[in-house]
Every structure is written in structure tokens, then in C-alpha cells.
Design an enzyme around this catalytic site. Structure first.
Site, PDB file in Angstrom:
ATOM      1  N   GLU A  18      -1.273  -1.363  -4.838  1.00  0.00           N
ATOM      2  CA  GLU A  18      -2.476  -0.575  -5.119  1.00  0.00           C
ATOM      3  C   GLU A  18      -2.166   0.489  -6.166  1.00  0.00           C
ATOM      4  O   GLU A  18      -1.118   1.119  -6.142  1.00  0.00           O
ATOM      5  CB  GLU A  18      -2.979   0.096  -3.839  1.00  0.00           C
ATOM      6  CG  GLU A  18      -4.293   0.820  -4.032  1.00  0.00           C
ATOM      7  CD  GLU A  18      -4.890   1.354  -2.736  1.00  0.00           C
ATOM      8  OE1 GLU A  18      -5.729   2.262  -2.843  1.00  0.00           O
ATOM      9  OE2 GLU A  18      -4.528   0.887  -1.649  1.00  0.00           O
ATOM     10  N   ASP A  60       0.886  -1.166   0.000  1.00  0.00           N
ATOM     11  CA  ASP A  60       0.000   0.000   0.000  1.00  0.00           C
ATOM     12  C   ASP A  60       0.925   1.218   0.000  1.00  0.00           C
ATOM     13  O   ASP A  60       1.457   1.600   1.042  1.00  0.00           O
ATOM     14  CB  ASP A  60      -0.894  -0.003   1.242  1.00  0.00           C
ATOM     15  CG  ASP A  60      -1.755   1.242   1.327  1.00  0.00           C
ATOM     16  OD1 ASP A  60      -2.279   1.678   0.285  1.00  0.00           O
ATOM     17  OD2 ASP A  60      -1.899   1.795   2.448  1.00  0.00           O
ATOM     18  N   ASP A 112      -2.459   1.019   7.459  1.00  0.00           N
ATOM     19  CA  ASP A 112      -1.590   0.861   6.283  1.00  0.00           C
ATOM     20  C   ASP A 112      -1.193  -0.596   6.077  1.00  0.00           C
ATOM     21  O   ASP A 112      -1.172  -1.086   4.946  1.00  0.00           O
ATOM     22  CB  ASP A 112      -0.348   1.744   6.405  1.00  0.00           C
ATOM     23  CG  ASP A 112      -0.698   3.226   6.395  1.00  0.00           C
ATOM     24  OD1 ASP A 112      -1.318   3.664   5.411  1.00  0.00           O
ATOM     25  OD2 ASP A 112      -0.366   3.929   7.362  1.00  0.00           O
TER      26      ASP A 112
END
Length: 180
Positions: free
Chosen positions: A66, A7, A138
Site C-alpha cells: 500500500e 500493509d 492489518d
């Protein structure tokens, strides 16, 4: 198969490593990379070096990250894209195949719907991986990326590339059906 999920973020980049054996997912590790305040090149180096260290430590078979979304502030989007690029460079430098997923795809794979809140993603990640507690946001997002890849990654990645073209033609998915 070991899957590394990333991420990306300029201040905090989350990572999560899971194992997929058949249909069973198990937790290996997760955490965050925090960059110091300072100039951009140094922060990007921290991301590059830290993601490279995660790869060396956990030896994943593949990675997923992502995709950047365009938000209200174009400058923030550019900075996030650079952080994402540093992470991708670390992954491909280690000869890992890298899949990319939108936030919508990740939330659908983890929580069952694309509008899930961060807390819902955290809870579902903890349930799916049978964790004793909730991971940080996160790290949970990174584990969600890995879970998304484990749950039919190739199919989701292909759908993600097709969706914008279908939308331009006025087509949308509704209730699992293509509608115009």
C-alpha cells in the site's frame, strides 16, 4: 502465481499471501509483524527482518504494498514512509517485483467502492478467499493489497500513476467515465 501483500505500519505491519490460478484466488497465509517500543532504527530492522522471513517462508512470485497517504500529522506520515521503505527493501532484496496501490484502489478492488470501511474490507476479504472467519484488520488490509494486485494489478497501477496528472487538468472519473 503466489502474491504477497503488505500493509505497512511502524507498530504493526500486516502481510497476506494468496495464490492466483486463472480467475480463482485462494488463501495461503496472513499475519502481522509487531515492532517493540523503542528507537526507530531497531523497529525498522524488525520490519526488514520479518518481511524477509515471510518471503523466505512463502516464496511469493511477486509482491504488492500500500502507498503512503499524507495525513494530518506530517511526522506520522514520515514514520509510516520509513516503515514502508523497510518493507520494500526486504522485498526488492529478494528480487521480487513490487507493485504499489493506493488505499482507494485497494478498497475498490476488494469492496467495490473506494470509501469502504475497515469492517467491510475484512468481510469482503473473508468472502473472496472463503475464510472461516474474519482476519485481523492489518492482515485483512494486506490480503486486500494482494487481491488488488491479483485483480488486474498492472492496469490499476498504471491508472494510479495517471490519476494525479488527470486531476491537475481538472479531469475526474465519474460513473466509469472521464469528466471535466
Amino acid at each position: 502465481m503466489k502474491i504477497l501483500g503488505i500493509d505497512p505500519g511502524l507498530r504493526t505491519t500486516g502481510f497476506g499471501v494468496i495464490r492466483k490460478q486463472g480467475n480463482k484466488l485462494s488463501y495461503i497465509a496472513s499475519g502481522t509483524v509487531k515492532t517493540p517500543d523503542g528507537d526507530l532504527p531497531q523497529r525498522l530492522k524488525v520490519i526488514l527482518d520479518s518481511v524477509s522471513e515471510v518471503v523466505r517462508t512463502y516464496a511469493p512470485d511477486c509482491a504488492a504494498i500500500e502507498k503512503v497517504f499524507v495525513n494530518v500529522n506530517p511526522q506520522s506520515t514520515l514514520l509510516l514512509g520509513q516503515a514502508r521503505g523497510a518493507a520494500i527493501c526486504a522485498l526488492v532484496s529478494a528480487d521480487l517485483a513490487v507493485a504499489e496501490y493506493t488505499a482507494l484502489q485497494i478498497k475498490q478492488a476488494v469492496a467495490g467502492h473506494g470509501r469502504a470501511q475497515k469492517a467491510q474490507v475484512q468481510e469482503m476479504v473473508a468472502r473472496l478467499l472463503q475464510l472461516p472467519g474474519l482476519p485481523g484488520t492489518d492482515a485483512a488490509d494486506a490480503l486486500g493489497v494482494a487481491i488488488c494486485h491479483a485483480h488486474g494489478g498492472d492496469v490499476l497501477a498504471n491508472l494510479g500513476t495517471l490519476a494525479p496528472g488527470l486531476a491537475k487538468k481538472g479531469l475526474r472519473m465519474r460513473g466509469g467515465r472521464l469528466v471535466g
